[in-house]
Design a protein around this motif. Structure first.
Motif, PDB file in Angstrom:
ATOM      1  N   ASP A   1      -2.372  -7.746   0.135  1.00  0.00           N
ATOM      2  CA  ASP A   1      -1.673  -6.458   0.240  1.00  0.00           C
ATOM      3  C   ASP A   1      -0.286  -6.632  -0.364  1.00  0.00           C
ATOM      4  O   ASP A   1       0.728  -6.470   0.289  1.00  0.00           O
TER       5      ASP A   1
ATOM      6  N   GLU B   1       0.427   5.381   0.268  1.00  0.00           N
ATOM      7  CA  GLU B   1      -0.458   6.526   0.483  1.00  0.00           C
ATOM      8  C   GLU B   1      -0.161   7.620  -0.531  1.00  0.00           C
ATOM      9  O   GLU B   1       0.988   7.835  -0.912  1.00  0.00           O
TER      10      GLU B   1
ATOM     11  N   LEU C   1      -3.050   0.187  -4.044  1.00  0.00           N
ATOM     12  CA  LEU C   1      -3.168  -1.124  -3.425  1.00  0.00           C
ATOM     13  C   LEU C   1      -3.060  -2.196  -4.497  1.00  0.00           C
ATOM     14  O   LEU C   1      -3.606  -2.045  -5.593  1.00  0.00           O
TER      15      LEU C   1
ATOM     16  N   MET D   1       0.841  -1.170   0.000  1.00  0.00           N
ATOM     17  CA  MET D   1       0.000   0.000   0.000  1.00  0.00           C
ATOM     18  C   MET D   1       0.895   1.244   0.000  1.00  0.00           C
ATOM     19  O   MET D   1       1.869   1.314   0.733  1.00  0.00           O
TER      20      MET D   1
END
Length: 133
Positions: free
Chosen positions: A108, A3, A79, A1
């Motif tokens: 993930d 951001e 993701l 992941m």
């Protein structure tokens, strides 16, 4: 992941207005929603893994299944979900109506660096659509 900081974070909208703007661009409300939160997902690729730009939101006035609910956007993120190819014949429930899809290898997975720029461009597009149009 990974951001993706954005100017859309903490902005509030009626959910129906977001759907009208984002669905024509290819966003869907992901299946992992509940009455108080959910995600808009944009599938970027599905060759080796499913790659998504995911935009989280929380209900701040009403519940997601109610007409007129207002939501607040969270920080978008990239993701990756890596899946086995084909059907999974090692599932605990043999009923094909209940569980016919393969289990994720990694829900993930590592997000490929060569797709990060595309994710950044998608976030800029989101900002333009939601903040400036």
């Amino acid at each position: 992941m990974i951001e993706m900081p954005s100017e859309i974070e903490n902005k509030q909208y009626k959910l129906i207005d977001l759907e009208k703007k984002l669905k024509p661009l290819g966003y869907d409300i992901g299946g992992n929603w509940d009455y108080d939160h959910g995600y808009f997902d944009y599938k970027m690729d599905d060759e080796v893994s499913y790659l998504f730009l995911r935009v989280p939101f929380v209900a701040i006035d009403g519940e997601l299944d109610q007409r007129g609910v207002v939501v607040q956007l969270g920080r978008p993120f990239l993701l990756a979900h890596k899946y086995n190819k084909g059907l999974d014949d090692h599932v605990a429930d043999p009923n094909p109506w209940v569980n016919q899809f393969s289990e994720p290898v990694d829900s993930d997975a590592q997000f490929p660096q060569n797709w990060v720029k595309t994710g950044q461009d998608l976030v800029k597009e989101l900002e333009a659509i939601l903040l400036y149009s």
